[in-house]
Design a protein around this motif. Structure first.
Motif, PDB file in Angstrom:
ATOM      1  N   PHE A   9      14.509 -14.849  -1.674  1.00  6.20           N
ATOM      2  CA  PHE A   9      14.713 -13.438  -1.043  1.00  6.20           C
ATOM      3  C   PHE A   9      15.629 -13.687   0.321  1.00  6.20           C
ATOM      4  N   ILE A  10      16.914 -12.835  -0.053  1.00  4.49           N
ATOM      5  CA  ILE A  10      18.208 -12.749   0.787  1.00  4.49           C
ATOM      6  C   ILE A  10      17.720 -10.941   1.394  1.00  4.49           C
ATOM      7  N   SER A  11      17.603 -11.160   2.469  1.00  4.16           N
ATOM      8  CA  SER A  11      17.207  -9.628   3.375  1.00  4.16           C
ATOM      9  C   SER A  11      17.922  -9.715   4.914  1.00  4.16           C
ATOM     10  N   SER A  12      18.126  -8.382   4.517  1.00  4.09           N
ATOM     11  CA  SER A  12      18.249  -8.268   6.395  1.00  4.09           C
ATOM     12  C   SER A  12      17.150  -8.441   7.545  1.00  4.09           C
TER      13      SER A  12
ATOM     14  N   MET B 174      24.403 -28.462 -14.319  1.00  2.00           N
ATOM     15  CA  MET B 174      24.283 -28.092 -13.597  1.00  2.00           C
ATOM     16  C   MET B 174      23.996 -26.489 -13.394  1.00  2.00           C
ATOM     17  N   ALA B 175      23.211 -26.342 -12.727  1.00  2.00           N
ATOM     18  CA  ALA B 175      21.857 -25.516 -12.191  1.00  2.00           C
ATOM     19  C   ALA B 175      22.800 -23.875 -12.393  1.00  2.00           C
ATOM     20  N   LYS B 176      21.966 -22.984 -12.964  1.00  4.86           N
ATOM     21  CA  LYS B 176      22.540 -21.802 -13.787  1.00  4.86           C
ATOM     22  C   LYS B 176      22.337 -20.556 -11.988  1.00  4.86           C
ATOM     23  N   ILE B 177      22.702 -19.919 -10.961  1.00 10.69           N
ATOM     24  CA  ILE B 177      21.519 -19.138 -10.360  1.00 10.69           C
ATOM     25  C   ILE B 177      22.274 -18.032 -10.601  1.00 10.69           C
ATOM     26  N   MET B 178      21.385 -17.337 -10.598  1.00 11.12           N
ATOM     27  CA  MET B 178      21.348 -14.969 -10.638  1.00 11.12           C
ATOM     28  C   MET B 178      21.498 -14.620  -9.067  1.00 11.12           C
ATOM     29  N   VAL B 179      22.756 -14.217  -8.921  1.00 15.90           N
ATOM     30  CA  VAL B 179      22.686 -13.563  -7.740  1.00 15.90           C
ATOM     31  C   VAL B 179      22.115 -11.821  -8.096  1.00 15.90           C
ATOM     32  N   VAL B 180      21.366 -11.334  -7.047  1.00 16.30           N
ATOM     33  CA  VAL B 180      21.098 -10.002  -6.863  1.00 16.30           C
ATOM     34  C   VAL B 180      20.619  -9.310  -5.856  1.00 16.30           C
ATOM     35  N   GLU B 181      22.598  -8.963  -5.553  1.00 20.65           N
ATOM     36  CA  GLU B 181      23.105  -8.851  -3.964  1.00 20.65           C
ATOM     37  C   GLU B 181      23.561  -7.097  -4.292  1.00 20.65           C
ATOM     38  N   ASP B 182      22.984  -6.162  -4.155  1.00 22.19           N
ATOM     39  CA  ASP B 182      24.024  -5.149  -4.437  1.00 22.19           C
ATOM     40  C   ASP B 182      24.905  -4.238  -3.411  1.00 22.19           C
ATOM     41  N   GLU B 183      25.585  -5.259  -2.596  1.00 15.13           N
ATOM     42  CA  GLU B 183      26.848  -5.340  -1.003  1.00 15.13           C
ATOM     43  C   GLU B 183      27.491  -6.269  -1.726  1.00 15.13           C
ATOM     44  N   GLY B 184      28.499  -5.048  -2.560  1.00  9.84           N
ATOM     45  CA  GLY B 184      29.694  -6.155  -3.663  1.00  9.84           C
ATOM     46  C   GLY B 184      30.265  -7.678  -2.608  1.00  9.84           C
ATOM     47  N   VAL B 185      30.706  -7.257  -1.307  1.00  7.24           N
ATOM     48  CA  VAL B 185      31.853  -8.373  -0.242  1.00  7.24           C
ATOM     49  C   VAL B 185      30.123  -9.401  -1.184  1.00  7.24           C
ATOM     50  N   ILE B 186      29.397  -9.223  -0.071  1.00  6.59           N
ATOM     51  CA  ILE B 186      27.829 -10.078  -0.314  1.00  6.59           C
ATOM     52  C   ILE B 186      27.804 -11.213  -0.757  1.00  6.59           C
TER      53      ILE B 186
ATOM     54  N   PRO C 146      19.129  -0.763  -5.472  1.00  2.00           N
ATOM     55  CA  PRO C 146      19.214   0.819  -6.065  1.00  2.00           C
ATOM     56  C   PRO C 146      17.844   0.794  -6.962  1.00  2.00           C
ATOM     57  N   VAL C 147      17.156   1.705  -6.850  1.00  2.00           N
ATOM     58  CA  VAL C 147      16.336   2.092  -8.167  1.00  2.00           C
ATOM     59  C   VAL C 147      14.859   1.163  -7.400  1.00  2.00           C
TER      60      VAL C 147
ATOM     61  N   GLY D  95      26.148 -12.772 -11.636  1.00  2.00           N
ATOM     62  CA  GLY D  95      25.611 -12.006 -10.426  1.00  2.00           C
ATOM     63  C   GLY D  95      25.490 -10.332 -11.217  1.00  2.00           C
ATOM     64  N   THR D  96      24.266 -10.047 -11.198  1.00  2.00           N
ATOM     65  CA  THR D  96      23.556  -8.577 -12.129  1.00  2.00           C
ATOM     66  C   THR D  96      24.843  -7.142 -11.062  1.00  2.00           C
ATOM     67  N   THR D  97      24.986  -6.240 -11.746  1.00  2.00           N
ATOM     68  CA  THR D  97      25.946  -5.446 -11.193  1.00  2.00           C
ATOM     69  C   THR D  97      24.766  -3.919 -11.653  1.00  2.00           C
ATOM     70  N   ASP D  98      24.011  -4.216 -12.563  1.00  2.00           N
ATOM     71  CA  ASP D  98      23.656  -2.902 -12.905  1.00  2.00           C
ATOM     72  C   ASP D  98      22.645  -3.540 -12.285  1.00  2.00           C
ATOM     73  N   PHE D  99      21.364  -2.297 -11.755  1.00  2.00           N
ATOM     74  CA  PHE D  99      20.469  -2.398 -10.865  1.00  2.00           C
ATOM     75  C   PHE D  99      19.497  -1.907 -11.665  1.00  2.00           C
ATOM     76  N   GLN D 100      19.482  -1.353 -12.988  1.00  2.00           N
ATOM     77  CA  GLN D 100      18.685  -1.248 -13.910  1.00  2.00           C
ATOM     78  C   GLN D 100      18.052  -2.575 -14.422  1.00  2.00           C
ATOM     79  N   GLU D 101      19.105  -2.901 -14.756  1.00  2.00           N
ATOM     80  CA  GLU D 101      19.083  -4.045 -15.813  1.00  2.00           C
ATOM     81  C   GLU D 101      18.871  -5.680 -14.582  1.00  2.00           C
ATOM     82  N   VAL D 102      17.581  -5.881 -13.568  1.00  2.00           N
ATOM     83  CA  VAL D 102      18.112  -6.726 -13.204  1.00  2.00           C
ATOM     84  C   VAL D 102      16.578  -7.851 -14.741  1.00  2.00           C
ATOM     85  N   PHE D 103      15.492  -7.245 -15.354  1.00  2.00           N
ATOM     86  CA  PHE D 103      14.903  -8.215 -15.575  1.00  2.00           C
ATOM     87  C   PHE D 103      15.488  -8.306 -17.064  1.00  2.00           C
TER      88      PHE D 103
END
Length: 224
Positions: free
Chosen positions: A77-80, A1-13, A56-57, A30-38
């Motif tokens: 990349f997933i972006s508007s 099973m592959a692990k996917i990391m989601v870096v998205e600051d809009e909580g609902v999305i 953010p950041v 899912g990342t929630t601290d956007f200073q700690e993505v790396f």
């Protein structure tokens, strides 16, 4: 099973994405601290990253570039933001694909599965090399060599070079290359192929082989 990391600051999305991915049997973080993505990337060791641009950041381009310094993990990349410049920037930073919001989840899942297949099934157990005109492609570790110079390739650059070398002397149309790189080229901006070809050319040029990949106007590309 592959692990996917989601870096998205809009909580609902982020939550919707994670729920959908879990339905497809992916392990999700899912990342929630956007200073700690790396740091999250290093700790979680995902097989694929879904990365927003507007964060953010630091923005997604920054994190993509930082991750690319140490890893070739697939990044979508997933972006508007949907201008050609955004897509070109993403590919230049080392992204593998770009999906514009709003998107169909089935399309995203198809892209994820295709990218995982390409990224992790290619080099298992093979020691094949392809050599032509001073360049050697190492199929087992996705690098190329020119004399003593080792060229590190992204997954798309590697696959392009592999396909062109396998068809050495033949003109490959842009449509054929798009189909080879992405399961459904209808969802890929044509600039994506141009960016990957140009980046691959630049790396080969810098290693000392100029003009290695030729453009045939109106027809496609070839390695003569």
């Amino acid at each position: 099973m592959a692990k996917i990391m989601v870096v998205e600051d809009e909580g609902v999305i982020r939550q919707l994405l994670m729920e959908e991915l879990k339905k497809w049997q992916f392990e999700v973080f899912g990342t929630t601290d956007f200073q700690e993505v790396f740091e999250d990337f290093q700790t979680q060791e995902p097989q694929l990253i879904l990365l927003d641009i507007n964060l953010p950041v630091f923005d997604g381009y920054y994190w993509c570039r930082k991750i690319r310094e140490v890893s070739q993990v697939p990044i979508i990349f997933i972006s508007s933001r949907n201008t050609n410049m955004d897509m070109i920037m993403a590919m230049n930073m080392g992204a593998d694909d770009f999906v514009t919001k709003p998107f169909e989840i089935d399309v995203l899942i198809a892209k994820i599965n295709a990218l995982l297949r390409r990224s992790y099934n290619y080099s298992s157990g093979t020691t094949e090399t392809l050599s032509h005109n001073g360049l050697t492609l190492n199929v087992d570790n996705s690098t190329a060599e020119v004399a003593e110079t080792v060229i590190d390739l992204s997954k798309n650059e590697y696959r392009l070079l592999y396909i062109l070398l396998k068809n050495q002397g033949k003109i490959l149309s842009r449509e054929k290359l798009l189909r080879a790189l992405w399961d459904d080229e209808r969802f890929v901006d044509d600039n994506t192929l141009t960016v990957n070809i140009n980046r691959l050319r630049r790396k080969i040029d810098q290693a000392g082989l100029t003009g290695y990949i030729e453009t045939k106007v109106g027809q496609g590309y070839l390695i003569p």
